[in-house]
Motif scaffolding. Structure first.
Motif, PDB file in Angstrom:
ATOM      1  N   VAL A  54       6.668   9.635   1.782  1.00  0.00           N
ATOM      2  CA  VAL A  54       6.693   8.518   2.733  1.00  0.00           C
ATOM      3  C   VAL A  54       5.375   7.752   2.672  1.00  0.00           C
ATOM      4  CG1 VAL A  54       6.747   7.941   5.191  1.00  0.00           C
ATOM      5  CG2 VAL A  54       8.377   9.590   4.272  1.00  0.00           C
ATOM      6  N   GLN A  55       4.265   8.469   2.628  1.00  0.00           N
ATOM      7  CA  GLN A  55       2.963   7.807   2.562  1.00  0.00           C
ATOM      8  C   GLN A  55       2.803   7.029   1.260  1.00  0.00           C
ATOM      9  OE1 GLN A  55      -0.002  10.816   3.250  1.00  0.00           O
ATOM     10  NE2 GLN A  55       0.378  10.891   5.446  1.00  0.00           N
ATOM     11  N   ASN A  56       3.274   7.581   0.161  1.00  0.00           N
ATOM     12  CA  ASN A  56       3.187   6.864  -1.119  1.00  0.00           C
ATOM     13  C   ASN A  56       4.006   5.574  -1.096  1.00  0.00           C
ATOM     14  OD1 ASN A  56       1.427   8.642  -2.344  1.00  0.00           O
ATOM     15  ND2 ASN A  56       3.048   9.860  -3.284  1.00  0.00           N
ATOM     16  N   LYS A  57       5.193   5.626  -0.491  1.00  0.00           N
ATOM     17  CA  LYS A  57       6.016   4.415  -0.376  1.00  0.00           C
ATOM     18  C   LYS A  57       5.297   3.363   0.458  1.00  0.00           C
ATOM     19  CE  LYS A  57      10.481   6.696  -0.933  1.00  0.00           C
ATOM     20  NZ  LYS A  57      11.720   7.120  -0.263  1.00  0.00           N
ATOM     21  N   ARG A  58       4.699   3.796   1.552  1.00  0.00           N
ATOM     22  CA  ARG A  58       3.985   2.851   2.407  1.00  0.00           C
ATOM     23  C   ARG A  58       2.775   2.273   1.690  1.00  0.00           C
ATOM     24  NH1 ARG A  58       3.030   4.640   8.382  1.00  0.00           N
ATOM     25  NH2 ARG A  58       2.696   2.419   8.513  1.00  0.00           N
ATOM     26  N   LEU A  59       2.061   3.118   0.948  1.00  0.00           N
ATOM     27  CA  LEU A  59       0.905   2.637   0.197  1.00  0.00           C
ATOM     28  C   LEU A  59       1.324   1.636  -0.880  1.00  0.00           C
ATOM     29  CD1 LEU A  59      -1.261   5.853  -0.225  1.00  0.00           C
ATOM     30  CD2 LEU A  59      -1.832   3.831   1.089  1.00  0.00           C
ATOM     31  N   ASP A  60       2.455   1.885  -1.532  1.00  0.00           N
ATOM     32  CA  ASP A  60       2.943   0.939  -2.533  1.00  0.00           C
ATOM     33  C   ASP A  60       3.251  -0.415  -1.895  1.00  0.00           C
ATOM     34  OD1 ASP A  60       2.689   2.819  -4.520  1.00  0.00           O
ATOM     35  OD2 ASP A  60       4.810   3.435  -4.459  1.00  0.00           O
ATOM     36  N   GLU A  61       3.897  -0.379  -0.731  1.00  0.00           N
ATOM     37  CA  GLU A  61       4.203  -1.626  -0.025  1.00  0.00           C
ATOM     38  C   GLU A  61       2.924  -2.354   0.370  1.00  0.00           C
ATOM     39  OE1 GLU A  61       6.739  -0.791   3.283  1.00  0.00           O
ATOM     40  OE2 GLU A  61       8.267   0.164   2.041  1.00  0.00           O
ATOM     41  N   HIS A  62       1.956  -1.623   0.877  1.00  0.00           N
ATOM     42  CA  HIS A  62       0.692  -2.246   1.269  1.00  0.00           C
ATOM     43  C   HIS A  62      -0.058  -2.769   0.048  1.00  0.00           C
ATOM     44  CE1 HIS A  62       0.857  -1.377   5.513  1.00  0.00           C
ATOM     45  NE2 HIS A  62       1.131  -0.106   5.269  1.00  0.00           N
ATOM     46  N   GLY A  63       0.025  -2.065  -1.067  1.00  0.00           N
ATOM     47  CA  GLY A  63      -0.605  -2.529  -2.298  1.00  0.00           C
ATOM     48  C   GLY A  63      -0.016  -3.856  -2.751  1.00  0.00           C
ATOM     49  N   LYS A  64       1.306  -3.992  -2.657  1.00  0.00           N
ATOM     50  CA  LYS A  64       1.954  -5.253  -3.020  1.00  0.00           C
ATOM     51  C   LYS A  64       1.497  -6.378  -2.087  1.00  0.00           C
ATOM     52  CE  LYS A  64       6.084  -3.060  -4.898  1.00  0.00           C
ATOM     53  NZ  LYS A  64       7.526  -2.795  -4.696  1.00  0.00           N
ATOM     54  N   GLN A  65       1.417  -6.070  -0.798  1.00  0.00           N
ATOM     55  CA  GLN A  65       0.962  -7.077   0.157  1.00  0.00           C
ATOM     56  C   GLN A  65      -0.481  -7.490  -0.124  1.00  0.00           C
ATOM     57  OE1 GLN A  65       1.622  -5.269   3.967  1.00  0.00           O
ATOM     58  NE2 GLN A  65       3.818  -5.695   3.977  1.00  0.00           N
ATOM     59  N   ILE A  66      -1.318  -6.524  -0.456  1.00  0.00           N
ATOM     60  CA  ILE A  66      -2.720  -6.830  -0.769  1.00  0.00           C
ATOM     61  C   ILE A  66      -2.799  -7.700  -2.013  1.00  0.00           C
ATOM     62  CG2 ILE A  66      -4.879  -5.805  -1.601  1.00  0.00           C
ATOM     63  CD1 ILE A  66      -4.320  -3.456   0.326  1.00  0.00           C
ATOM     64  N   ASP A  67      -2.011  -7.395  -3.027  1.00  0.00           N
ATOM     65  CA  ASP A  67      -2.001  -8.211  -4.236  1.00  0.00           C
ATOM     66  C   ASP A  67      -1.563  -9.639  -3.935  1.00  0.00           C
ATOM     67  OD1 ASP A  67      -2.878  -6.064  -5.725  1.00  0.00           O
ATOM     68  OD2 ASP A  67      -0.858  -5.495  -6.417  1.00  0.00           O
ATOM     69  N   ASP A  68      -0.533  -9.787  -3.110  1.00  0.00           N
ATOM     70  CA  ASP A  68      -0.079 -11.124  -2.719  1.00  0.00           C
ATOM     71  C   ASP A  68      -1.176 -11.868  -1.972  1.00  0.00           C
ATOM     72  OD1 ASP A  68       2.382 -10.677  -3.875  1.00  0.00           O
ATOM     73  OD2 ASP A  68       3.375 -10.128  -1.989  1.00  0.00           O
ATOM     74  N   LEU A  69      -1.851 -11.170  -1.065  1.00  0.00           N
ATOM     75  CA  LEU A  69      -2.930 -11.819  -0.315  1.00  0.00           C
ATOM     76  C   LEU A  69      -4.084 -12.222  -1.224  1.00  0.00           C
ATOM     77  CD1 LEU A  69      -3.012  -9.637   2.926  1.00  0.00           C
ATOM     78  CD2 LEU A  69      -2.222 -11.992   2.708  1.00  0.00           C
TER      79      LEU A  69
END
Length: 86
Positions: A54-69
């Protein structure tokens, strides 16, 4: 005397068998407790693995958001630099 010896031998056999059963029980009790503890550890490891997924999935989502930002901020910096040069 034969009856007394027979009763004595019977009592001796019962005591010996009882002692043997107790010794076997003493040896198997720690093994059974160890099996229980191992099962509890397996359950804990399964839970930790689920939480990790679950934490890895959340980190992946946050990583994508950070890349977009980062891309958006880079575009904004480029636009600001272009406006200040003009």
């Amino acid at each position: 005397m034969d009856e007394a010896q027979l009763v004595g031998n019977a009592v001796l056999v019962i005591i010996t068998l009882g002692a043997f059963v107790v010794v076997i029980q003493r040896f198997t009790q720690p093994i059974n407790e160890l099996k229980i503890v191992i099962q509890e550890l397996k359950d804990c490891i399964k839970e930790i693995t689920k939480d990790n997924d679950v934490q890895n999935k959340r980190l992946d989502e946050h990583g994508k958001q950070i890349d977009d930002l980062k891309i958006k901020v880079g575009n904004l910096e480029t636009k600001v630099n272009m406006y200040h040069r003009v």
